[in-house]
Design a protein around this motif. Structure first.
Motif, short mmCIF file in Angstrom:
data_model
loop_
_atom_site.label_atom_id
_atom_site.label_comp_id
_atom_site.label_asym_id
_atom_site.label_seq_id
_atom_site.Cartn_x
_atom_site.Cartn_y
_atom_site.Cartn_z
N GLY A 2 0.79 -1.19 0.04
CA GLY A 2 0.12 0.25 0.01
C GLY A 2 0.74 1.44 0.11
N LEU A 3 0.24 2.44 0.54
CA LEU A 3 0.93 3.45 0.75
C LEU A 3 2.26 3.43 1.58
CD1 LEU A 3 -1.90 6.21 0.73
CD2 LEU A 3 -0.86 5.34 -1.26
N MET A 4 2.18 2.51 2.31
CA MET A 4 3.45 2.43 3.33
C MET A 4 4.48 1.96 2.49
SD MET A 4 1.66 0.20 6.42
CE MET A 4 3.15 0.39 7.55
N GLY A 5 4.60 1.14 1.56
CA GLY A 5 5.47 0.66 0.68
C GLY A 5 5.91 1.58 -0.23
N THR A 6 5.01 2.40 -0.68
CA THR A 6 5.18 3.36 -1.75
C THR A 6 6.23 4.39 -1.24
OG1 THR A 6 3.13 3.01 -2.96
CG2 THR A 6 4.21 5.23 -3.32
N VAL A 7 5.76 5.10 -0.12
CA VAL A 7 6.35 6.09 0.74
C VAL A 7 8.03 5.77 0.96
CG1 VAL A 7 5.58 6.01 2.96
CG2 VAL A 7 6.29 8.00 2.04
N ALA A 8 8.06 4.56 1.30
CA ALA A 8 9.41 3.90 1.75
C ALA A 8 10.27 3.91 0.34
CB ALA A 8 9.28 2.57 2.41
N ASP A 9 9.58 3.28 -0.55
CA ASP A 9 10.30 2.88 -1.98
C ASP A 9 10.89 4.14 -2.43
OD1 ASP A 9 10.07 0.22 -1.50
OD2 ASP A 9 8.37 -0.17 -2.64
N ALA A 10 10.09 5.18 -2.41
CA ALA A 10 10.31 6.59 -3.03
C ALA A 10 11.38 7.03 -2.21
CB ALA A 10 8.95 7.40 -2.96
N ALA A 11 11.20 6.97 -1.05
CA ALA A 11 12.48 7.68 -0.28
C ALA A 11 13.76 6.78 -0.39
CB ALA A 11 12.33 7.69 1.38
N LEU A 12 13.82 5.55 -0.45
CA LEU A 12 15.11 4.67 -0.64
C LEU A 12 15.64 5.19 -2.07
CD1 LEU A 12 13.98 1.45 0.96
CD2 LEU A 12 15.84 2.97 1.82
N ALA A 13 14.51 5.05 -2.82
CA ALA A 13 15.09 5.34 -4.68
C ALA A 13 15.77 6.71 -4.66
CB ALA A 13 13.80 5.34 -5.28
N ALA A 14 15.37 7.50 -3.76
CA ALA A 14 15.89 9.17 -3.71
C ALA A 14 17.14 9.08 -2.84
CB ALA A 14 15.04 10.04 -3.45
N GLY A 15 17.57 7.92 -2.29
CA GLY A 15 18.91 7.79 -1.46
C GLY A 15 18.66 8.23 -0.16
N GLY A 16 17.17 8.05 0.35
CA GLY A 16 16.97 8.39 1.65
C GLY A 16 17.21 7.40 2.73
N GLU A 17 17.26 7.89 3.89
CA GLU A 17 17.22 6.89 5.28
C GLU A 17 15.77 6.69 5.56
OE1 GLU A 17 20.03 5.37 7.17
OE2 GLU A 17 21.03 6.14 5.23
N VAL A 18 15.39 5.29 5.66
CA VAL A 18 14.09 4.81 5.93
C VAL A 18 14.19 3.91 7.41
CG1 VAL A 18 12.10 3.82 5.38
CG2 VAL A 18 13.47 5.06 3.69
N VAL A 19 13.46 4.43 8.29
CA VAL A 19 13.31 3.40 9.53
C VAL A 19 11.84 2.95 9.55
CG1 VAL A 19 13.43 3.46 12.17
CG2 VAL A 19 15.10 4.85 10.73
N GLY A 20 11.86 1.73 9.73
CA GLY A 20 10.36 1.00 9.62
C GLY A 20 10.25 0.52 11.03
N VAL A 21 9.17 0.29 11.66
CA VAL A 21 8.84 -0.18 13.08
C VAL A 21 7.47 -0.73 12.88
CG1 VAL A 21 8.57 0.27 15.49
CG2 VAL A 21 9.89 1.98 13.94
N ILE A 22 7.58 -2.11 12.63
CA ILE A 22 6.30 -3.04 12.75
C ILE A 22 6.39 -4.16 13.90
CG2 ILE A 22 7.62 -4.64 11.34
CD1 ILE A 22 5.12 -4.63 9.41
N PRO A 23 5.10 -4.21 14.26
CA PRO A 23 4.54 -5.22 15.43
C PRO A 23 4.80 -6.39 14.71
CG PRO A 23 2.78 -4.07 15.38
CD PRO A 23 3.68 -3.38 14.18
N GLN A 24 5.35 -7.63 15.58
CA GLN A 24 5.21 -8.84 15.14
C GLN A 24 3.95 -9.36 14.50
OE1 GLN A 24 8.32 -10.80 15.31
NE2 GLN A 24 7.08 -12.17 13.86
N SER A 25 2.69 -8.91 15.12
CA SER A 25 1.38 -9.53 14.76
C SER A 25 1.02 -8.98 13.50
CB SER A 25 0.22 -8.96 15.91
OG SER A 25 0.51 -7.67 15.90
N LEU A 26 1.82 -7.89 13.13
CA LEU A 26 1.14 -7.37 11.66
C LEU A 26 2.35 -7.74 10.65
CD1 LEU A 26 -0.07 -3.69 12.47
CD2 LEU A 26 -1.42 -5.80 11.88
N ASP A 27 3.47 -8.19 10.98
CA ASP A 27 4.47 -8.35 10.05
C ASP A 27 4.08 -9.29 9.04
OD1 ASP A 27 7.05 -8.82 8.92
OD2 ASP A 27 7.72 -10.15 10.44
N GLU A 28 3.53 -10.17 9.02
CA GLU A 28 2.62 -11.04 7.95
C GLU A 28 1.82 -10.55 7.19
OE1 GLU A 28 1.56 -15.14 9.34
OE2 GLU A 28 3.21 -15.38 10.09
#
Length: 196
Positions: free
Chosen positions: A48-74
Motif C-alpha cells: 500500500g501507501l506504506m510501501g510506496t512512501v518507503a520505496d520512493a525515499a529509498l530510491a532517492a537515496g534517503g534513510e528509512v526507518v520502519g517499525v512493525i509489530p510482530q502481529s502485523l509482520d505477516e
C-alpha cells in the motif's frame, strides 16, 4: 526551513485507496524527505501507501526507518530493504519508537490506524508530553471532513483554538513540511484540565 527537521514519521494506509493521487502523493512525500536529508520513519510495511512512501525515499537515496509489530509482520509484510527495520512486540511499542525517532508527524490518506496514530501524537503535543507538530496531507480533500470536525469541536467548546492550531491541514507538501519545522511557541497554553 524544513531542513531543521532530522526525521519525520509518516502515518499512512497499508492499502492504495481508490484515487491514484494518493499513491502519487506518497511518492512525492518519500522523495521530498530524502532530497531534503530528512529520515523517513514509518510503519515498516512494504504494501500500500506504506510501501510506496518507503520505496520512493529509498530510491532517492534517503534513510528509512520502519517499525512493525510482530502481529502485523505477516499482514503488512515487513519491508526488508530499509535502512533500519525494528520488529517489536506491541502496537504501543511501535508508536513509542515512531514518536521518539521523529521531530514531526504527517498523515497521508489511510484508515483507522492512520487516524489513531496521528491523533495520539497531536494529543501528546496538546498535553505537553512533547513539542512536536502534526499535519494532515489533504490529497483531494481526503482529510477535509476531519478539518471540519476539528472546527466543530472548537465551536462547541471541547477544543481550544490554540490546541486546534497545533495541527495543520494542507494540500501543498513542501509548505506543510516548512510548517512542521516551525518551533512551537514556548508560551503556548498546554492542556488545562477543567475543574469540577
Amino acid at each position: 526551513m524544513s531542513n531543521a527537521l532530522k526525521a519525520v514519521t509518516v502515518f499512512c494506509g497499508s492499502r492504495f485507496g481508490t484515487d491514484p493521487a494518493y499513491e502519487q502523493a506518497a511518492v512525492e512525500v518519500g522523495r521530498t524527505l530524502a532530497e531534503q536529508g530528512i529520515t523517513l520513519v514509518y510503519g515498516g510495511g512494504r504494501v500500500g501507501l506504506m510501501g510506496t512512501v518507503a520505496d520512493a525515499a529509498l530510491a532517492a537515496g534517503g534513510e528509512v526507518v520502519g517499525v512493525i509489530p510482530q502481529s502485523l509482520d505477516e499482514r503488512e509484510v515487513a519491508h526488508q530493504g530499509l535502512s533500519e527495520l525494528h520488529v517489536v512486540e506491541t502496537m504501543h511499542e511501535r508508536k513509542a519508537i515512531m514518536a521518539e525517532r521523529a521531530d514531526a508527524f504527517v498523515a497521508l490518506p489511510g484508515g483507522m490506524g492512520t487516524l489513531e496514530e496521528i491523533a495520539e501524537q497531536w494529543t501528546w503535543t496538546q498535553l505537553g508530553l512533547h513539542a512536536k507538530r502534526s499535519a494532515f496531507y489533504d490529497i483531494g480533500g481526503f482529510w477535509r471532513p476531519l478539518a471540519e470536525l476539528v472546527e466543530f469541536m472548537v465551536e462547541r467548546g471541547f477544543l481550544l483554538r490554540e490546541h486546534a492550531d497545533l495541527v495543520r491541514f494542507g494540500d501543498d507538501f513542501p509548505a506543510l513540511l516548512d510548517g512542521l519545522a516551525a518551533p512551537l511557541d514556548p508560551q503556548r497554553k498546554e492542556y488545562d484540565a477543567p475543574t469540577a
